[in-house]
Design a protein around this motif. Structure first.
Motif, PDB file in Angstrom:
ATOM      1  N   GLY A  81       0.846  -1.193   0.000  1.00  0.00           N
ATOM      2  CA  GLY A  81       0.000   0.000   0.000  1.00  0.00           C
ATOM      3  C   GLY A  81       0.877   1.237   0.000  1.00  0.00           C
ATOM      4  N   ASP A  82       0.513   2.213   0.805  1.00  0.00           N
ATOM      5  CA  ASP A  82       1.289   3.452   0.888  1.00  0.00           C
ATOM      6  C   ASP A  82       2.618   3.197   1.590  1.00  0.00           C
ATOM      7  OD1 ASP A  82      -0.833   4.674  -0.324  1.00  0.00           O
ATOM      8  OD2 ASP A  82      -1.653   5.497   1.533  1.00  0.00           O
ATOM      9  N   VAL A  83       3.666   3.899   1.114  1.00  0.00           N
ATOM     10  CA  VAL A  83       5.010   3.753   1.674  1.00  0.00           C
ATOM     11  C   VAL A  83       5.531   5.140   2.026  1.00  0.00           C
ATOM     12  CG1 VAL A  83       7.351   2.921   1.253  1.00  0.00           C
ATOM     13  CG2 VAL A  83       5.410   1.694   0.273  1.00  0.00           C
ATOM     14  N   VAL A  84       5.957   5.314   3.277  1.00  0.00           N
ATOM     15  CA  VAL A  84       6.468   6.599   3.739  1.00  0.00           C
ATOM     16  C   VAL A  84       7.864   6.864   3.177  1.00  0.00           C
ATOM     17  CG1 VAL A  84       7.077   7.969   5.776  1.00  0.00           C
ATOM     18  CG2 VAL A  84       5.076   6.504   5.829  1.00  0.00           C
ATOM     19  N   CYS A  97       2.428  -0.632  -5.914  1.00  0.00           N
ATOM     20  CA  CYS A  97       2.232   0.016  -4.625  1.00  0.00           C
ATOM     21  C   CYS A  97       1.345   1.246  -4.768  1.00  0.00           C
ATOM     22  CB  CYS A  97       3.574   0.392  -4.004  1.00  0.00           C
ATOM     23  SG  CYS A  97       4.608   1.448  -5.017  1.00  0.00           S
ATOM     24  N   GLY A  98       0.939   1.752  -3.618  1.00  0.00           N
ATOM     25  CA  GLY A  98       0.128   2.967  -3.569  1.00  0.00           C
ATOM     26  C   GLY A  98       1.013   4.199  -3.607  1.00  0.00           C
ATOM     27  N   GLU A  99       0.651   5.196  -2.833  1.00  0.00           N
ATOM     28  CA  GLU A  99       1.395   6.452  -2.773  1.00  0.00           C
ATOM     29  C   GLU A  99       2.745   6.234  -2.098  1.00  0.00           C
ATOM     30  OE1 GLU A  99       0.458  10.256  -0.247  1.00  0.00           O
ATOM     31  OE2 GLU A  99      -0.855  10.178  -1.998  1.00  0.00           O
ATOM     32  N   VAL A 100       3.798   6.834  -2.663  1.00  0.00           N
ATOM     33  CA  VAL A 100       5.159   6.667  -2.153  1.00  0.00           C
ATOM     34  C   VAL A 100       5.767   8.037  -1.899  1.00  0.00           C
ATOM     35  CG1 VAL A 100       7.449   5.740  -2.659  1.00  0.00           C
ATOM     36  CG2 VAL A 100       5.431   4.526  -3.460  1.00  0.00           C
ATOM     37  N   GLU A 101       6.350   8.219  -0.700  1.00  0.00           N
ATOM     38  CA  GLU A 101       6.980   9.499  -0.375  1.00  0.00           C
ATOM     39  C   GLU A 101       8.455   9.526  -0.736  1.00  0.00           C
ATOM     40  OE1 GLU A 101       6.141  11.230   3.419  1.00  0.00           O
ATOM     41  OE2 GLU A 101       4.082  10.484   3.395  1.00  0.00           O
ATOM     42  N   THR A 147      13.198  -0.644  -9.674  1.00  0.00           N
ATOM     43  CA  THR A 147      13.548  -2.039  -9.881  1.00  0.00           C
ATOM     44  C   THR A 147      14.445  -2.096 -11.106  1.00  0.00           C
ATOM     45  OG1 THR A 147      12.741  -4.304 -10.116  1.00  0.00           O
ATOM     46  CG2 THR A 147      11.491  -2.607 -11.264  1.00  0.00           C
ATOM     47  N   ILE A 148      15.386  -3.015 -11.126  1.00  0.00           N
ATOM     48  CA  ILE A 148      16.276  -3.153 -12.278  1.00  0.00           C
ATOM     49  C   ILE A 148      15.597  -3.975 -13.364  1.00  0.00           C
ATOM     50  CG2 ILE A 148      18.481  -4.098 -13.069  1.00  0.00           C
ATOM     51  CD1 ILE A 148      19.608  -3.337 -10.305  1.00  0.00           C
ATOM     52  N   VAL A 149      15.023  -5.131 -12.993  1.00  0.00           N
ATOM     53  CA  VAL A 149      14.330  -5.994 -13.940  1.00  0.00           C
ATOM     54  C   VAL A 149      12.917  -6.201 -13.435  1.00  0.00           C
ATOM     55  CG1 VAL A 149      14.289  -8.265 -15.023  1.00  0.00           C
ATOM     56  CG2 VAL A 149      16.479  -7.159 -14.552  1.00  0.00           C
ATOM     57  N   GLY A 150      11.936  -5.631 -14.101  1.00  0.00           N
ATOM     58  CA  GLY A 150      10.546  -5.780 -13.703  1.00  0.00           C
ATOM     59  C   GLY A 150       9.765  -4.523 -14.009  1.00  0.00           C
ATOM     60  N   ASP A 151       8.480  -4.598 -13.772  1.00  0.00           N
ATOM     61  CA  ASP A 151       7.576  -3.480 -14.020  1.00  0.00           C
ATOM     62  C   ASP A 151       7.251  -2.767 -12.715  1.00  0.00           C
ATOM     63  OD1 ASP A 151       7.366  -4.086 -16.767  1.00  0.00           O
ATOM     64  OD2 ASP A 151       5.815  -5.580 -16.350  1.00  0.00           O
ATOM     65  N   VAL A 152       6.948  -1.478 -12.818  1.00  0.00           N
ATOM     66  CA  VAL A 152       6.562  -0.686 -11.659  1.00  0.00           C
ATOM     67  C   VAL A 152       5.190  -0.082 -11.925  1.00  0.00           C
ATOM     68  CG1 VAL A 152       7.095   1.335 -10.259  1.00  0.00           C
ATOM     69  CG2 VAL A 152       8.947  -0.124 -11.069  1.00  0.00           C
ATOM     70  N   ASN A 153       4.273  -0.278 -10.990  1.00  0.00           N
ATOM     71  CA  ASN A 153       2.951   0.322 -11.046  1.00  0.00           C
ATOM     72  C   ASN A 153       2.701   0.942  -9.677  1.00  0.00           C
ATOM     73  OD1 ASN A 153       0.340   1.038 -11.566  1.00  0.00           O
ATOM     74  ND2 ASN A 153      -0.483  -1.048 -11.566  1.00  0.00           N
ATOM     75  N   HIS A 154       2.576   2.259  -9.617  1.00  0.00           N
ATOM     76  CA  HIS A 154       2.447   2.924  -8.322  1.00  0.00           C
ATOM     77  C   HIS A 154       1.477   4.092  -8.411  1.00  0.00           C
ATOM     78  CE1 HIS A 154       4.853   6.333  -9.714  1.00  0.00           C
ATOM     79  NE2 HIS A 154       5.636   5.441 -10.271  1.00  0.00           N
ATOM     80  N   GLY A 155       1.042   4.523  -7.241  1.00  0.00           N
ATOM     81  CA  GLY A 155       0.222   5.727  -7.138  1.00  0.00           C
ATOM     82  C   GLY A 155       1.111   6.939  -7.212  1.00  0.00           C
ATOM     83  N   LYS A 156       0.665   7.995  -6.648  1.00  0.00           N
ATOM     84  CA  LYS A 156       1.367   9.279  -6.678  1.00  0.00           C
ATOM     85  C   LYS A 156       2.700   9.186  -5.930  1.00  0.00           C
ATOM     86  CE  LYS A 156       0.553  13.985  -5.079  1.00  0.00           C
ATOM     87  NZ  LYS A 156      -0.388  14.841  -4.347  1.00  0.00           N
ATOM     88  N   ILE A 157       3.743   9.803  -6.497  1.00  0.00           N
ATOM     89  CA  ILE A 157       5.032   9.942  -5.832  1.00  0.00           C
ATOM     90  C   ILE A 157       5.032  11.321  -5.180  1.00  0.00           C
ATOM     91  CG2 ILE A 157       7.531  10.111  -6.125  1.00  0.00           C
ATOM     92  CD1 ILE A 157       7.030   7.444  -6.973  1.00  0.00           C
ATOM     93  N   VAL A 158       5.166  11.344  -3.870  1.00  0.00           N
ATOM     94  CA  VAL A 158       5.150  12.597  -3.115  1.00  0.00           C
ATOM     95  C   VAL A 158       6.586  12.979  -2.791  1.00  0.00           C
ATOM     96  CG1 VAL A 158       4.346  13.685  -0.999  1.00  0.00           C
ATOM     97  CG2 VAL A 158       2.942  11.946  -2.097  1.00  0.00           C
ATOM     98  N   PRO A 159       7.043  14.163  -3.203  1.00  0.00           N
ATOM     99  CA  PRO A 159       8.400  14.555  -2.847  1.00  0.00           C
ATOM    100  C   PRO A 159       8.566  14.592  -1.324  1.00  0.00           C
ATOM    101  CG  PRO A 159       7.462  16.088  -4.431  1.00  0.00           C
ATOM    102  CD  PRO A 159       6.351  15.181  -3.977  1.00  0.00           C
ATOM    103  N   GLY A 160       9.427  13.773  -0.813  1.00  0.00           N
ATOM    104  CA  GLY A 160       9.627  13.697   0.622  1.00  0.00           C
ATOM    105  C   GLY A 160      11.080  13.945   0.985  1.00  0.00           C
ATOM    106  N   LEU A 161      11.506  13.350   2.076  1.00  0.00           N
ATOM    107  CA  LEU A 161      12.863  13.558   2.560  1.00  0.00           C
ATOM    108  C   LEU A 161      13.853  12.570   1.955  1.00  0.00           C
ATOM    109  CD1 LEU A 161      11.974  14.038   6.321  1.00  0.00           C
ATOM    110  CD2 LEU A 161      12.474  15.804   4.627  1.00  0.00           C
ATOM    111  N   PHE A 162      13.372  11.626   1.155  1.00  0.00           N
ATOM    112  CA  PHE A 162      14.244  10.556   0.661  1.00  0.00           C
ATOM    113  C   PHE A 162      14.795  10.871  -0.694  1.00  0.00           C
ATOM    114  CE2 PHE A 162      11.473   8.734   3.764  1.00  0.00           C
ATOM    115  CZ  PHE A 162      12.321   7.969   4.523  1.00  0.00           C
TER     116      PHE A 162
END
Length: 121
Positions: A82-85, A97-101, A106-121
């Motif tokens: 789900g969401d990842v801080v 995954c859901g929303e990611v901060e 991934t090097i080999v594979g597909d990525v499907n995610h919700g909104k990417i939130v600019p965070g501290l990372f």
């Protein structure tokens, strides 16, 4: 594999065995829950279902499903969360995954995610 739960009494099902704890580690055929050692059957594929919020999840191989996490790192296998801080990192496998901060990669594979939130990372 190292799993650090956010709550003191997190629940985790490993191959249909329910364990409770804050820090759970799998090393070969040993399951270590808050410093106590238990044996697990490693002859079959390990199935893990997490009930609760995860602070950190690190997996060398295997598919991972977690609903709320701070950081997820997987080397080989699909990640569903789900969401990842923080960030989600995989080497060989898909990420859904859901929303990611933080970041998602991934090097080999597909990525499907919700909104990417600019965070501290």
């Amino acid at each position: 594999m190292l799993i650090q739960m956010k709550e003191e009494n997190g629940k985790l099902e490993i191959n249909d065995t329910l364990v409770h704890g804050k820090e759970i580690e799998i090393r070969g055929s040993e399951l270590i829950v808050d410093g106590k050692q238990l044996k697990i059957d490693t002859d079959k594929e390990i199935s893990i279902h997490i009930h609760g919020n995860v602070e950190n999840l690190g997996v060398l191989h295997g598919c991972v499903e977690v609903h709320n996490a701070t950081t997820v790192i997987c080397r080989s296998g699909d990640v569903i969360c789900g969401d990842v801080v923080g960030s989600v990192t995989n080497t060989f496998g898909n990420i859904e995954c859901g929303e990611v901060e933080g970041s998602v990669s991934t090097i080999v594979g597909d990525v499907n995610h919700g909104k990417i939130v600019p965070g501290l990372f």
